[in-house]
Design a protein around this motif. Structure first.
Motif, PDB file in Angstrom:
ATOM      1  N   VAL A 222     -40.628 -47.775  -2.965  1.00  0.00           N
ATOM      2  CA  VAL A 222     -39.807 -46.368  -2.607  1.00  0.00           C
ATOM      3  C   VAL A 222     -39.205 -45.999  -3.921  1.00  0.00           C
ATOM      4  CG1 VAL A 222     -37.474 -47.887  -2.298  1.00  0.00           C
ATOM      5  CG2 VAL A 222     -38.080 -45.838  -0.880  1.00  0.00           C
ATOM      6  N   HIS A 223     -38.749 -44.840  -4.108  1.00  0.00           N
ATOM      7  CA  HIS A 223     -38.185 -44.023  -5.306  1.00  0.00           C
ATOM      8  C   HIS A 223     -36.811 -44.081  -4.986  1.00  0.00           C
ATOM      9  CE1 HIS A 223     -41.830 -42.217  -7.310  1.00  0.00           C
ATOM     10  NE2 HIS A 223     -42.074 -43.681  -7.122  1.00  0.00           N
ATOM     11  N   ALA A 224     -35.977 -43.784  -5.938  1.00  0.00           N
ATOM     12  CA  ALA A 224     -34.695 -43.943  -5.834  1.00  0.00           C
ATOM     13  C   ALA A 224     -33.876 -42.657  -5.068  1.00  0.00           C
ATOM     14  CB  ALA A 224     -33.754 -43.878  -7.243  1.00  0.00           C
ATOM     15  N   GLU A 225     -34.486 -41.558  -5.293  1.00  0.00           N
ATOM     16  CA  GLU A 225     -34.166 -40.373  -4.415  1.00  0.00           C
ATOM     17  C   GLU A 225     -34.480 -40.455  -2.957  1.00  0.00           C
ATOM     18  OE1 GLU A 225     -36.029 -40.689  -7.201  1.00  0.00           O
ATOM     19  OE2 GLU A 225     -36.397 -38.783  -8.482  1.00  0.00           O
ATOM     20  N   GLU A 226     -35.805 -40.952  -2.796  1.00  0.00           N
ATOM     21  CA  GLU A 226     -36.452 -40.974  -1.513  1.00  0.00           C
ATOM     22  C   GLU A 226     -35.539 -42.098  -0.801  1.00  0.00           C
ATOM     23  OE1 GLU A 226     -40.181 -43.204  -2.043  1.00  0.00           O
ATOM     24  OE2 GLU A 226     -40.606 -42.713   0.251  1.00  0.00           O
TER      25      GLU A 226
ATOM     26  N   PRO B   9     -37.058 -36.154 -11.185  1.00  0.00           N
ATOM     27  CA  PRO B   9     -37.778 -36.358  -9.770  1.00  0.00           C
ATOM     28  C   PRO B   9     -39.289 -36.283  -9.874  1.00  0.00           C
ATOM     29  CG  PRO B   9     -35.960 -34.995  -9.415  1.00  0.00           C
ATOM     30  CD  PRO B   9     -36.012 -35.032 -10.900  1.00  0.00           C
ATOM     31  N   CYS B  10     -40.113 -37.155  -9.333  1.00  0.00           N
ATOM     32  CA  CYS B  10     -41.592 -37.111  -9.508  1.00  0.00           C
ATOM     33  C   CYS B  10     -42.250 -35.734  -8.803  1.00  0.00           C
ATOM     34  CB  CYS B  10     -42.137 -38.533  -9.104  1.00  0.00           C
ATOM     35  SG  CYS B  10     -41.904 -38.493  -7.269  1.00  0.00           S
ATOM     36  N   SER B  11     -43.359 -35.454  -9.503  1.00  0.00           N
ATOM     37  CA  SER B  11     -44.087 -34.234  -8.954  1.00  0.00           C
ATOM     38  C   SER B  11     -45.527 -34.883  -8.421  1.00  0.00           C
ATOM     39  CB  SER B  11     -44.275 -33.084  -9.930  1.00  0.00           C
ATOM     40  OG  SER B  11     -44.833 -33.598 -10.972  1.00  0.00           O
TER      41      SER B  11
ATOM     42  N   PRO C  25     -44.218 -36.697  -3.058  1.00  0.00           N
ATOM     43  CA  PRO C  25     -43.138 -36.876  -4.192  1.00  0.00           C
ATOM     44  C   PRO C  25     -41.683 -36.415  -3.963  1.00  0.00           C
ATOM     45  CG  PRO C  25     -45.334 -35.739  -4.266  1.00  0.00           C
ATOM     46  CD  PRO C  25     -45.071 -35.816  -3.020  1.00  0.00           C
ATOM     47  N   CYS C  26     -41.105 -36.897  -4.739  1.00  0.00           N
ATOM     48  CA  CYS C  26     -39.517 -36.804  -4.679  1.00  0.00           C
ATOM     49  C   CYS C  26     -39.140 -35.115  -4.769  1.00  0.00           C
ATOM     50  CB  CYS C  26     -38.609 -37.823  -5.652  1.00  0.00           C
ATOM     51  SG  CYS C  26     -38.919 -39.263  -5.145  1.00  0.00           S
ATOM     52  N   THR C  27     -39.841 -34.505  -5.633  1.00  0.00           N
ATOM     53  CA  THR C  27     -39.653 -33.069  -5.617  1.00  0.00           C
ATOM     54  C   THR C  27     -39.860 -32.380  -4.323  1.00  0.00           C
ATOM     55  OG1 THR C  27     -40.322 -33.106  -7.975  1.00  0.00           O
ATOM     56  CG2 THR C  27     -40.555 -30.898  -6.888  1.00  0.00           C
TER      57      THR C  27
HETATM   58 ZN   LIG Z   1     -40.231 -40.224  -7.105  1.00  0.00          ZN
END
Ligand SMILES: [Zn+2]
Length: 372
Positions: A273-277, A301-303, A312-314
Motif C-alpha cells: 500500500v502507498h501512503a496516499e492510497e 504521487p505515482c503515475s 496509481p495514486c494519481t
Molecule cells: Zn502511489
C-alpha cells in the motif's frame, strides 16, 4: 473563504532597481527569462500590476506562448489568466493596452476611484470598489470568490511593497539581471515600509536557478504557513514506514478546512500500500470534504505501479476529486523510468504545489536507496 496563493515576481538590477530613470523601459530580463515569466503567468489564475506600472510601461500582460494557452484551455481554464489592476484614484486611461488584449479584467479601486472609472471602463473591465481606501486583504478575498487560486503580482514598487508589508505574499521570484543602473532616481523593487517581522526576519531561500544570464532566486515568505506545517506532519508519518529496500518511504496527510481528516504512510496496512492510497482508504469515496481538500505527500504521487492490479495514486486523487496537492519532491528514477504524477494532475486542473525546501527532510528516510 480561501485567499489566493500570492507570488511576487520581479526582475532587478545588481543594485536593486527595476528600471532606469529614463522614459523608455529598461529591459532587465533576457529572452530566456521572459520565457520563464511567461510560464509562471500561464500557471497563474490571475496577474496583477499596479496602475503606476500600467501608466509607465503600458504592458499587455499576456501569455505569449500558444502551447501554454492551449494547455490552459485543455485543463478547463480560460485561455488567459484574469488581469487585475489596482488604482486608488481611478486615474487610468481607456486607451491603455491592458484593457484591449487577453481575457477578463478587473480593477480594484476606492469609492471615489469607482466613480471616475465606471463609465470609462464600461464593457471592458469589472470595476470593484474596496471602500474608502484600498485594502489588500479584501482584494484577495474578492479574488478568492472569483476562483483565483494563484495570483502573480508583477509590480510595480507600490504593489510589491503593499503585499509584502501586509504579510500577504507567499512567495517571491527575484530575477537578478547582470546590469548596474546606478541612479537613485530610478524605481526600486520595494519602497520603505514597516515589513512584518522587521529587518531581522529571515525568509526561506527555496531555490536558486540560472536562467539565461539571470539568477532567479525563489523565496518562501511565510514558511510557517499551513502547507509547511502539514507537509512536515507527512514527513513525520514517513518515518513510521516499515523499512524496505524496494520501495520509498512516504507519508501523506489529507486536510480539509485546515483540519487533518486522514493520514497514511507506505506499507501501513499491507506491504504494497502507498501512503496516499492508505490515507484515501480511510475515507468514504463520496466524502464531501474531499471536494475542497488538500493532499500532502512527501513524494510525487505515482503515475504507474509495479503491482498492475492496483490503481496509481494519481488516478486515486483524481477519482476522489481532491483539487489541490502539495509535495516535497519529485519521484527520482530509482524504481520507475519517468513518473509523470505532477504533470497528470496539473493536466486535469489539479493545483500542485512543490515545496523543494522540505525535500531533504522528506528524503531523509530513503537515503539507503539509490536516489538517481
Ligand atoms: Zn502511489
Amino acid at each position: 473563504m480561501t485567499r489566493p496563493y500570492v507570488l511576487l515576481s520581479v526582475a532587478v538590477s545588481l543594485d536593486g532597481y527595476i528600471d532606469d530613470a529614463g522614459p523608455d523601459r529598461l529591459r532587465l530580463s533576457d529572452s530566456a527569462d521572459f520565457d520563464r515569466v511567461d510560464r509562471v503567468r500561464a500557471e497563474s489564475d490571475a496577474i496583477l500590476v499596479g496602475a503606476e506600472t500600467l501608466r509607465r510601461d503600458n504592458p499587455r500582460l499576456l501569455v505569449n506562448n500558444a502551447e501554454r494557452r492551449a494547455a490552459r484551455v485543455a485543463a478547463g481554464k480560460p485561455e488567459y489568466p484574469l488581469k487585475v489592476t489596482v488604482t486608488a484614484r481611478g486615474d487610468l486611461d481607456r486607451e491603455l493596452n491592458f484593457w484591449h488584449h487577453g481575457g477578463a479584467k478587473v480593477v480594484y479601486t476606492t469609492d471615489s476611484g469607482a466613480a471616475r472609472l465606471a463609465d470609462r471602463l464600461v464593457g471592458i473591465a469589472d470595476v470593484v470598489t474596496l471602500g474608502a481606501e484600498i485594502e489588500f486583504g479584501a482584494l484577495l478575498d474578492d479574488l478568492g470568490r472569483r476562483g483565483v487560486g494563484r495570483l502573480m503580482v508583477e509590480g510595480g514598487t507600490g504593489m510589491h511593497t503593499a503585499f509584502l508589508a501586509a504579510d500577504l505574499a507567499d512567495e517571491l521570484h527575484l530575477a537578478v539581471a547582470p546590469i548596474v543602473v546606478g541612479d537613485s532616481a530610478a524605481p526600486r523593487f520595494l519602497a520603505d515600509a514597516r515589513f512584518a517581522g522587521g529587518s531581522t526576519r529571515r525568509r526561506t531561500l527555496a531555490d536558486v536557478e540560472r536562467v539565461g544570464d539571470m539568477a532567479v532566486l525563489r523565496y518562501l515568505l511565510r514558511p510557517d504557513d499551513p502547507d509547511h506545517r502539514f507537509l512536515r506532519r507527512a514527513i513525520e508519518l514517513a518515518r513510521q514506514c516499515p523499512p524496505s529496500d524496494t520501495a520509498f518511504s512516504v507519508g501523506a496527510v489529507i486536510v480539509a478546512d485546515g483540519v487533518e481528516i486522514a493520514t497514511g504512510y507506505s506499507r501501513e496496512t499491507d506491504e504494497k500500500v502507498h501512503a496516499e492510497e492508505s490515507a484515501l482508504n480511510k475515507l468514504p469515496a463520496d466524502d464531501p470534504r474531499l471536494a475542497a481538500a488538500t493532499l500532502y505527500s512527501t513524494l510525487e504521487p505515482c503515475s504507474q505501479r509495479a503491482t498492475a492490479t492496483r490503481l496509481p495514486c494519481t488516478d486515486r486523487i483524481l477519482r476522489a476529486g481532491i483539487p489541490r496537492v502539495v509535495i516535497a519532491w519529485r519521484e527520482p528514477t530509482t524504481f520507475v523510468v519517468n513518473c509523470v504524477g505532477v504533470e497528470n494532475l496539473r493536466q486535469h486542473g489539479i493545483e500542485v504545489i512543490e515545496l523543494p525546501e522540505l525535500a531533504d527532510e522528506a528524503m531523509s528516510m530513503n537515503r539507503h536507496l539509490d536516489l538517481a
